[in-house]
Design an enzyme around this catalytic site. Sequence first.
Site, PDB file in Angstrom:
ATOM      1  N   HIS A 473      73.224  37.169  93.248  1.00 17.63           N
ATOM      2  CA  HIS A 473      74.596  37.394  93.711  1.00 17.63           C
ATOM      3  C   HIS A 473      75.603  37.061  92.605  1.00 17.63           C
ATOM      4  CE1 HIS A 473      77.884  37.309  96.808  1.00 17.63           C
ATOM      5  NE2 HIS A 473      78.417  36.494  95.917  1.00 17.63           N
ATOM      6  N   GLU A 474      75.480  35.868  92.048  1.00 22.84           N
ATOM      7  CA  GLU A 474      76.439  35.464  91.024  1.00 22.84           C
ATOM      8  C   GLU A 474      76.284  36.297  89.753  1.00 22.84           C
ATOM      9  OE1 GLU A 474      78.910  33.758  91.747  1.00 22.84           O
ATOM     10  OE2 GLU A 474      78.175  33.092  93.698  1.00 22.84           O
ATOM     11  N   HIS A 480      80.094  42.384  86.735  1.00 28.10           N
ATOM     12  CA  HIS A 480      81.421  42.960  86.998  1.00 28.10           C
ATOM     13  C   HIS A 480      82.397  42.561  85.889  1.00 28.10           C
ATOM     14  CE1 HIS A 480      84.561  43.838  90.424  1.00 28.10           C
ATOM     15  NE2 HIS A 480      84.551  44.773  89.495  1.00 28.10           N
TER      16      HIS A 480
END
Length: 684
Positions: A473-474, A480
């Site tokens: 997730h991180e 991004h």
Amino acid sequence: MTIENPLLSPPPSASSPAFGLPAFGALKAEHYRPAFEAGMVENLAEIARIAENPSPPDFENTIAALERSGRLLARVGGVFWNLSATDSTPELQEIEREMSGALARHENEILLNAALFARVDALHARRDALALTAEQARVLELTHKRFLRAGAKLDETAKRRMAEISERLATLTTSFAQNVLADEADYLLLLEESDLDGLSEDFRASAAQVAQERGAPGKYGVTLARSSVEIFLQSSTRRDLRETAFRAWASRGENGGATDNRALIAEILRLREERARLNGFANFAAYKLDDTMAKTPKAVRELLDRVWAPALAAAKAERDDLQALAERDGANVAIDAADWRHYAERVRKERYDLDQAEMRPYFRLDRMIAAAFHVAERLFGLSFVEVEGLDLYHPSVRAFDVRDATGEHVALFLGDYFARPSKRGGAWMSEFRGQENLDERIRPIVVNVLNFSRAPDGAPTLLSLDDARTLFHEFGHALHGMLSDVTYPLVAGTSVARDFVELPSQLYEHWLLEPEILRAYARHAETGAPMPEELLERIQKSRHFNQGFASVEFCASAYVDLDLHESAIDESFDALRFERESLARISMPEEIVMRHRTPHFTHVFAGDGYSAGYYSYLWAETLDADAYEAFLEAGDPFAPDIAERLRRHIYAAGGTRDPAEAYVAFRGRMPNVDALLRQRGFAR
């Protein structure tokens, strides 16, 4: 005698062997105040030149000039706020309290500068005649909105009050975060050898190291880091100890004394409501959501309601299964919140022949890091080369030179994986330097911060499946930031709507459980053997296990967050009573506790990021479930054409366009909630 301040030295070149990293080894606490002060002085001088420019306003001399301003201040803040979260000290906390208010005051001086806003407003009024690029038009729109939301069009009395509110909120939210950190850092459940029934060997080893580091050699320590306390709650057979640990975990921020957050919550809520009303909104939730994909509290409630009903039904069925198991054991107990994780793991074992002790050896930290990197290589052509010998801010931090398929440098990625008392709890992505292409091509320095329990020296650190999912997730957030390819800092990387920012991170989680990835990277920590096919199949079959519980604990937090920020807060407000009443309205099961209870709800009260916005994870899940189905429909989890669209329109685009437009550019249409319900096992 003048003391040389490394924060005020010219920034090192990003192309240098050190990648332009700050001089961490030379930094001292006394460097920060003068560096912040110098940054603010320089920034205000830049603002004065823009506001007082005798030339008529145009995009270059006003908006682009604003984008170029404040670079020293941003550089200082990028170092300080990252280190105050990962390696806090009493000295840094004092500076944090002082500077949070000073920086809010500084920002108000800019956003409430009448002459500056007049230039921005004049440009916005004739925006259609300016022949701007799409990105420039977006930057102008967002800049104008930022001034408006700060109160730039209010009368002078209201402006002054807005400035006072902003400054006070900055101080209060900083104190809230520091109180939670103190409660987490101070707590240690010390165990004897006789207290370890049910705990795996690797957990015992990590707990022994924690106790050793805390000055209790020969004992075993459980902390309030999620990767410590959750595994303890799942595994320990000692109900009394589980209750002790759970009570400490659930009551952070409400234990009386200097770290109690209840009075802070009341004041934060009152000030947020006042700020919203000064801006013409009925309440803070309406004000905050006006700048998101959801737009209104009504839209958020509709999404939560769609998930709540099936989640509640599933959770009740899960509770009955747990109670039945306890009764078969002959345990004379009614399942409560401290029991849920323990009995859920036992039901998982019974139903799918799965338990954490069996799975953890296959989720070795270094292998999961390699798996996350491999997925990025397959999707986006990235490679990760570990860099040794850099001056990093902590000995356990790792650094990687990120390169594209041509070998060109894309970013520097830092991984800070292990819990320590000085580190804020949870997991997050941040930046020491953001991406931009305004005057030169500046590549980012991105960091992932996690809180895994570290194994003793020489032993591999093993993760739970949930820990591995958090790592992915991180890393999705990190991508991004690293893949960002925009011109202007305002719209770079994760500078997107709050309920869109979780799309890249939540989407990335899907690849963790791809059979191809598990076969290649889930290898036994001791033997190196690949995960057996039948274990892989059992993990796949258990995907929807305990989803009622997970959905209820999440949605309950989102409902309470929204209720808090839609309500009028008077002097009689009591945070715990409000929480109870809010949960009663949705028929919250007594056996489940909110994922983040109000007194330690740092998403909402340690800053403004997720205030009235905790629902964002669920909103983004509607997007990520649908987005991943694009790969499933193609029959290839790494389909090159879909991956390229994903990179171009989502990961690389930052906030250069409205998030709904960005999603449609990737997917061809907007999603509906059905994909989310399927993902959680609530629909077919």
